[in-house]
Motif scaffolding. Structure first.
Motif, PDB file in Angstrom:
ATOM      1  N   TYR A 180       0.820  -1.216   0.000  1.00  0.00           N
ATOM      2  CA  TYR A 180       0.000   0.000   0.000  1.00  0.00           C
ATOM      3  C   TYR A 180       0.855   1.268   0.000  1.00  0.00           C
ATOM      4  CZ  TYR A 180       0.888   0.739   5.026  1.00  0.00           C
ATOM      5  OH  TYR A 180       1.479   0.972   6.251  1.00  0.00           O
ATOM      6  N   ARG A 181       2.163   1.138   0.323  1.00  0.00           N
ATOM      7  CA  ARG A 181       3.063   2.297   0.334  1.00  0.00           C
ATOM      8  C   ARG A 181       3.781   2.492  -0.997  1.00  0.00           C
ATOM      9  NH1 ARG A 181       4.984  -0.439   5.836  1.00  0.00           N
ATOM     10  NH2 ARG A 181       4.577  -2.165   4.389  1.00  0.00           N
ATOM     11  N   ASP A 182       3.485   1.636  -1.961  1.00  0.00           N
ATOM     12  CA  ASP A 182       4.147   1.731  -3.269  1.00  0.00           C
ATOM     13  C   ASP A 182       3.770   3.045  -3.957  1.00  0.00           C
ATOM     14  OD1 ASP A 182       4.913   1.369  -6.028  1.00  0.00           O
ATOM     15  OD2 ASP A 182       5.026  -0.784  -5.618  1.00  0.00           O
ATOM     16  N   VAL A 183       4.759   3.797  -4.432  1.00  0.00           N
ATOM     17  CA  VAL A 183       4.511   5.100  -5.062  1.00  0.00           C
ATOM     18  C   VAL A 183       3.744   4.958  -6.378  1.00  0.00           C
ATOM     19  CG1 VAL A 183       6.496   6.211  -3.982  1.00  0.00           C
ATOM     20  CG2 VAL A 183       6.786   5.021  -6.168  1.00  0.00           C
ATOM     21  N   ASN A 184       3.791   3.779  -6.978  1.00  0.00           N
ATOM     22  CA  ASN A 184       3.107   3.556  -8.255  1.00  0.00           C
ATOM     23  C   ASN A 184       1.735   2.896  -8.075  1.00  0.00           C
ATOM     24  OD1 ASN A 184       5.342   4.502  -9.859  1.00  0.00           O
ATOM     25  ND2 ASN A 184       6.378   2.561  -9.389  1.00  0.00           N
ATOM     26  N   LEU A 185       1.204   2.886  -6.855  1.00  0.00           N
ATOM     27  CA  LEU A 185      -0.023   2.155  -6.556  1.00  0.00           C
ATOM     28  C   LEU A 185      -1.203   2.619  -7.421  1.00  0.00           C
ATOM     29  CD1 LEU A 185      -1.404   0.034  -4.837  1.00  0.00           C
ATOM     30  CD2 LEU A 185      -1.864   1.786  -3.112  1.00  0.00           C
ATOM     31  N   LYS A 186      -1.373   3.922  -7.571  1.00  0.00           N
ATOM     32  CA  LYS A 186      -2.501   4.431  -8.355  1.00  0.00           C
ATOM     33  C   LYS A 186      -2.434   3.956  -9.805  1.00  0.00           C
ATOM     34  CE  LYS A 186      -3.525   8.555  -5.610  1.00  0.00           C
ATOM     35  NZ  LYS A 186      -3.645  10.035  -5.614  1.00  0.00           N
ATOM     36  N   GLU A 187      -1.236   3.896 -10.338  1.00  0.00           N
ATOM     37  CA  GLU A 187      -1.061   3.416 -11.703  1.00  0.00           C
ATOM     38  C   GLU A 187      -1.479   1.958 -11.817  1.00  0.00           C
ATOM     39  OE1 GLU A 187       2.566   2.497 -14.874  1.00  0.00           O
ATOM     40  OE2 GLU A 187       2.919   3.850 -13.171  1.00  0.00           O
ATOM     41  N   TYR A 188      -1.055   1.141 -10.817  1.00  0.00           N
ATOM     42  CA  TYR A 188      -1.421  -0.280 -10.823  1.00  0.00           C
ATOM     43  C   TYR A 188      -2.943  -0.442 -10.768  1.00  0.00           C
ATOM     44  CZ  TYR A 188       3.502  -0.915  -9.455  1.00  0.00           C
ATOM     45  OH  TYR A 188       4.867  -0.888  -9.385  1.00  0.00           O
ATOM     46  N   ILE A 189      -3.593   0.341  -9.911  1.00  0.00           N
ATOM     47  CA  ILE A 189      -5.040   0.235  -9.728  1.00  0.00           C
ATOM     48  C   ILE A 189      -5.775   0.641 -10.996  1.00  0.00           C
ATOM     49  CG2 ILE A 189      -7.022   1.232  -8.499  1.00  0.00           C
ATOM     50  CD1 ILE A 189      -5.281   1.337  -5.991  1.00  0.00           C
ATOM     51  N   SER A 190      -5.312   1.689 -11.645  1.00  0.00           N
ATOM     52  CA  SER A 190      -5.997   2.211 -12.839  1.00  0.00           C
ATOM     53  C   SER A 190      -6.026   1.198 -13.978  1.00  0.00           C
ATOM     54  CB  SER A 190      -5.314   3.496 -13.310  1.00  0.00           C
ATOM     55  OG  SER A 190      -3.982   3.237 -13.745  1.00  0.00           O
ATOM     56  N   GLN A 191      -5.109   0.226 -13.950  1.00  0.00           N
ATOM     57  CA  GLN A 191      -5.012  -0.757 -15.030  1.00  0.00           C
ATOM     58  C   GLN A 191      -5.866  -2.001 -14.780  1.00  0.00           C
ATOM     59  OE1 GLN A 191      -0.813  -1.548 -15.216  1.00  0.00           O
ATOM     60  NE2 GLN A 191      -0.285   0.502 -15.971  1.00  0.00           N
TER      61      GLN A 191
END
Length: 464
Positions: A180-191
Motif C-alpha cells: 500500500y506504500r508503493d509510489v506507483n499504486l494508483k497506476e497499478y489500480i488504474s489498469q
C-alpha cells in the motif's frame, strides 16, 4: 465481443433468474392445479396461495441467498435455492390445505396431496441443479474473470487473504500484488477492474477506497472495529447536519425476555426431536471404547462467567486438550461423524435451559484460546457482552479454523445488529452449516494459520 457482452451482464442474469423462477413456480402451482381447479381461476384460494408462495419465496431468499450466478459457486447457490423452495412449497401447500377446509372440499383440515409435494421437490431439484451449474457455466463462458490487484502490507497478510480469493478463480484473476506504500499504486489500480485491500491502516485504506470510487473500480476490504461500529450506526440529521450515531446500550429488557423465552422453547423442542439421534450417538460412543458419553469443559459466557459446556465426547479420554488440528489422532471414529454433522453439540441445549448459553450467540471458546487471542487482540473480550451461543453468525459464515480476528468481526456484527429477525435468520441459516463440507475444517497441524505463499501469474510481488 466479451467487452460488449459485459454491458448486458445484468440483463442476461435477470432473464435466467426470471425463467428459473417461472419454472419453479409453475412446477408447484401447475401440478397442484390439476386437482384444484380453483387455482386456475380468480378466487380467494388462488390469491391466498399465490401470495403465500411469493411472500415465502422472497423471505427465504433473503435468509438463504439469491440466484447470484457469477458471484457465488454453483453448489452454495443450489443449496440456498433448495432450502428456499422447500420452505416456500411447504408454506404454500399448508395455505392451500387451509383454504380447502370448507363444506365443499374437506370438512376437517388435512394436508393437500403430500406425495405430490415430494414429486414437486424432485422436479424443482432438477431445475435448480440445471440453472445453478448451467447458469454459472454460461456466465463464465461469456465473461472473463475480473483483472484484480491485491493491496496489502506484508507477506503474511497476503497469505491470509489469497486463500479466499484463490477459491474463486473463475471470478477473479490476480495479476498484481502491491504494498500500500508503493509510489506507483494508483497506476497499478488504474489498469485493473477490481481491488482487494487487506490489512492496511485505516487512514491509507480510506484514501485507496476513495480513489477506487473516483475511478469506478470494484473494491473489497476487510472490516475492522471502526467498520463494525459504522455499519451498525444509524443516519441522523441534527438540524441540517448529517451524522452517524451509534448507541451502545446492549439488549433491551424486552429483547432479553423474548430471547430467553425463545431459548427455552427451542431447546425443549430440539431435545425432544433429537432424542433418537442422541440415543444412537450415545450407544455408538459407548460401544467404540466404553468411555464416558458426555464431555464437560469450562468455557466463558456473558461477562466472563465460567460454566461447564456439555458435548458428546468425540475424542479419546485422558488426552491433552487443545483445539482440533488436521488429521487429529485424538478424535475417535464415531467422533469424526459427530463433529462433521455437529451432532456432538446437541447437549448444549441443556446449557441453554440452565441459562449459561443462548441458542444464538458467539461460540463459547476454550479459556486458553480466549487468553491467547485477547493477549494479541484485546478487542476479543467484546464477544463476552452477550451469552455464548450454539449457533451464530461466526459459526455459520466462518469455519472451525477461522482466524480470531475474523471470528471477532462476525460476532461483533451480530452483537451490534441484534434483532429478533436476525436470530430467526441465523436459526434457518444453520441448515447451511450441515451442507458446507468445510465448516468443520480443522487447524493445520504445524501451525494454526499457515498458508502457502502466492506468486502472481504475471509479476512478482512487491510486498515486503
Amino acid at each position: 465481443m466479451k467487452t460488449r457482452l459485459r454491458k448486458l451482464e445484468n440483463s442476461i442474469v435477470f432473464i435466467l433468474k426470471l425463467l428459473m423462477h417461472v419454472l419453479l413456480f409453475w412446477s408447484f402451482y401447475g401440478l397442484y392445479a390439476i386437482k384444484n381447479w380453483q387455482l386456475l381461476n380468480i378466487s380467494r384460494t388462488s390469491g391466498v396461495v399465490i401470495a403465500a408462495y411469493l411472500i415465502s419465496a422472497y423471505m427465504f431468499a433473503n435468509i438463504y441467498g439469491r440466484y447470484d450466478i457469477g458471484k457465488r459457486k454453483s453448489k452454495p447457490i443450489m443449496h440456498s435455492l433448495i432450502l428456499t423452495m422447500m420452505f416456500t412449497d411447504i408454506i404454500a401447500m399448508l395455505m392451500l390445505s387451509m383454504m380447502n377446509t370448507n363444506d365443499r372440499k374437506n370438512e376437517t383440515f388435512k394436508l393437500e396431496q403430500p406425495p405430490l409435494l415430494l414429486l414437486i421437490f424432485l422436479i424443482q431439484f432438477v431445475i435448480i441443479f440445471v440453472f445453478s451449474y448451467g447458469g454459472n457455466k454460461l456466465y463464465f463462458t461469456l465473461f472473463d474473470p475480473e483483472d484484480c490487484i491485491i493491496v496489502t502490507s506484508s507477506q503474511r497478510s497476503l497469505n491470509e487473504v489469497i486463500k479466499g480469493i484463490k477459491k474463486y478463480k473463475l471470478q477473479y484473476k490476480v495479476t498484481k500484488v502491491a504494498d500500500y506504500r508503493d509510489v506507483n499504486l494508483k497506476e497499478y489500480i488504474s489498469q485493473r477492474d477490481t481491488v482487494f485491500i487487506y490489512d492496511v491502516p485505516i487512514k491509507d485504506r480510506t484514501a485507496i477506497v476513495e480513489y477506487c470510487y473516483q475511478n469506478m473500480k470494484n473494491v473489497f476490504f476487510n472490516p475492522d472495529m471502526h467498520d463494525v461500529i459504522e455499519t451498525s450506526s444509524k443516519h441522523v440529521i441534527l438540524d441540517d447536519v448529517s451524522m452517524f450515531g451509534n448507541i451502545s446500550k446492549g439488549l433491551t429488557l424486552e429483547q432479553k425476555f423474548i430471547k430467553r423465552v425463545s431459548d427455552i422453547v427451542i431447546s425443549v423442542i430440539a431435545l425432544i426431536v433429537t432424542s433418537p439421534v442422541l440415543l444412537i450417538a450415545a450407544l455408538a460412543i459407548k460401544i467404540e471404547d466404553g468411555g464416558s458419553i458426555i464431555f464437560k469443559q469450562n468455557r466463558a459466557t456473558r461477562g466472563g462467567k465460567i460454566f461447564s459446556v456439555y458435548k458428546l465426547r468425540t475424542m479419546k479420554e485422558d488426552v491433552e486438550n487443545y483445539s482440533v488440528v488436521e488429521n487429529d489422532e485424538r478424535v475417535t471414529k464415531v467422533g469424526k461423524i459427530l463433529r462433521k454433522y455437529r451432532i456432538d453439540e446437541i447437549p448444549q441445549f441443556i446449557n441453554v435451559l440452565k441459562g449459561d448459553m443462548s441458542v444464538v450467540g458467539p461460540r463459547p471458546e476454550m479459556l486458553a484460546n480466549i487468553f491467547n487471542y485477547t493477549s494479541v487482540l484485546p478487542e476479543f473480550e467484546y464477544r463476552l457482552r452477550v451469552k455464548a451461543g450454539i449457533t451464530g453468525y461466526a459459526q455459520i459464515a466462518g469455519k472451525y479454523n477461522t482466524s480470531p480476528k475474523d471470528k471477532l468481526i462476525l460476532d461483533l456484527m451480530y452483537i451490534e445488529e441484534y434483532s429478533l429477525w436476525l436470530d430467526i435468520k441465523l436459526l434457518f441459516q444453520t441448515a447451511l452449516v450441515i451442507l458446507k463440507k468445510d465448516s468443520t475444517e480443522a487447524f493445520k497441524k504445524e501451525e494454526e494459520f499457515v498458508f502457502e505463499e502466492y506468486v502472481p501469474t504475471e509479476e512478482k510481488s512487491t510486498v515486503e
